[in-house]
Design a protein around this motif. Sequence first.
Motif, PDB file in Angstrom:
ATOM      1  N   LEU A 171      -8.970 -85.867  21.483  1.00  0.00           N
ATOM      2  CA  LEU A 171      -9.452 -86.533  20.272  1.00  0.00           C
ATOM      3  C   LEU A 171      -9.886 -87.956  20.594  1.00  0.00           C
ATOM      4  N   LYS A 172      -9.101 -88.665  21.406  1.00  0.00           N
ATOM      5  CA  LYS A 172      -9.475 -90.023  21.807  1.00  0.00           C
ATOM      6  C   LYS A 172     -10.825 -90.024  22.503  1.00  0.00           C
ATOM      7  N   GLU A 173     -11.004 -89.075  23.419  1.00  0.00           N
ATOM      8  CA  GLU A 173     -12.252 -89.012  24.191  1.00  0.00           C
ATOM      9  C   GLU A 173     -13.452 -88.734  23.286  1.00  0.00           C
ATOM     10  N   GLU A 174     -13.265 -87.847  22.314  1.00  0.00           N
ATOM     11  CA  GLU A 174     -14.380 -87.539  21.413  1.00  0.00           C
ATOM     12  C   GLU A 174     -14.703 -88.722  20.509  1.00  0.00           C
ATOM     13  N   LEU A 175     -13.681 -89.430  20.061  1.00  0.00           N
ATOM     14  CA  LEU A 175     -13.920 -90.632  19.261  1.00  0.00           C
ATOM     15  C   LEU A 175     -14.673 -91.685  20.074  1.00  0.00           C
ATOM     16  N   ARG A 224     -19.834 -94.471  21.535  1.00  0.00           N
ATOM     17  CA  ARG A 224     -20.765 -94.917  22.586  1.00  0.00           C
ATOM     18  C   ARG A 224     -22.145 -94.279  22.456  1.00  0.00           C
ATOM     19  N   ASN A 225     -22.266 -93.287  21.588  1.00  0.00           N
ATOM     20  CA  ASN A 225     -23.518 -92.536  21.481  1.00  0.00           C
ATOM     21  C   ASN A 225     -24.596 -93.401  20.824  1.00  0.00           C
ATOM     22  N   GLU A 233     -27.894 -95.592  16.233  1.00  0.00           N
ATOM     23  CA  GLU A 233     -29.216 -95.888  15.691  1.00  0.00           C
ATOM     24  C   GLU A 233     -29.419 -95.186  14.355  1.00  0.00           C
ATOM     25  N   ARG A 234     -28.972 -93.939  14.254  1.00  0.00           N
ATOM     26  CA  ARG A 234     -29.126 -93.213  12.988  1.00  0.00           C
ATOM     27  C   ARG A 234     -28.291 -93.832  11.883  1.00  0.00           C
ATOM     28  N   MET A 235     -27.102 -94.300  12.218  1.00  0.00           N
ATOM     29  CA  MET A 235     -26.253 -94.933  11.207  1.00  0.00           C
ATOM     30  C   MET A 235     -26.847 -96.264  10.739  1.00  0.00           C
TER      31      MET A 235
END
Length: 211
Positions: A193-197, A202-203, A208-210
């Motif tokens: 979960l930490k890694e996915e967060l 970092r994406n 940019e979309r946000m």
Amino acid sequence: DSLYHVVVIPKADRYSLDDILLLHGPAIFYTTQIFEVGTLNQAVEISKKARSKNINQSLKTFYQVQQVLKQPDGRKYLQNSHVKKRLSEVLKLTPNHLSAQQLVKVSKGIYPRHLSLQASFEIVFEALKPVIEDDGIDQYGKLDPEGFEKLKRYRDRLDPSLEKLAGATFSFETSGRIGTDSGNERARVTQNLKEELNAVSRNVKIRERMM
């Protein structure tokens, strides 16, 4: 949820209406006439008392539709030929009438495939809120019960870019809570979960979309 019957929103926010449709259904579009505008002048044109002939006629025509759809079981009348004709008239007069646009889609069985990225984030983090700490994740914490139920309900509708984060959230809630290897499994799902967060934060495309 306001007391206003006519609402004007910026074009950039129109995606939020798809979120409303998926999360709450079409009822709000029966009761509120929502327009999108690209300029301040367009907003003023709708809000002032001396509106153009097209806007006035559009408001009156949609009001007729509202009186039908607000009846008990009124949603079924979206298939009525007279209602469809009135909605078409509204869109000819005011193509930026978003309530009419949404109701036409519903009448055809057309719904958005996914929630917006923003709404998807809100659903995921509503569930995660109790376990996120300043220095990481509470390994043995439990997700918010109502938030987790909501996440389950809308998981297939989340923005595809959050698919892995949603999966990690599910695993965190359901894995390693019983059994002899529960400690190791809890550590594994917490780390995942930490890694996915971290991956989401970092994406660059997501950021940019946000924005």
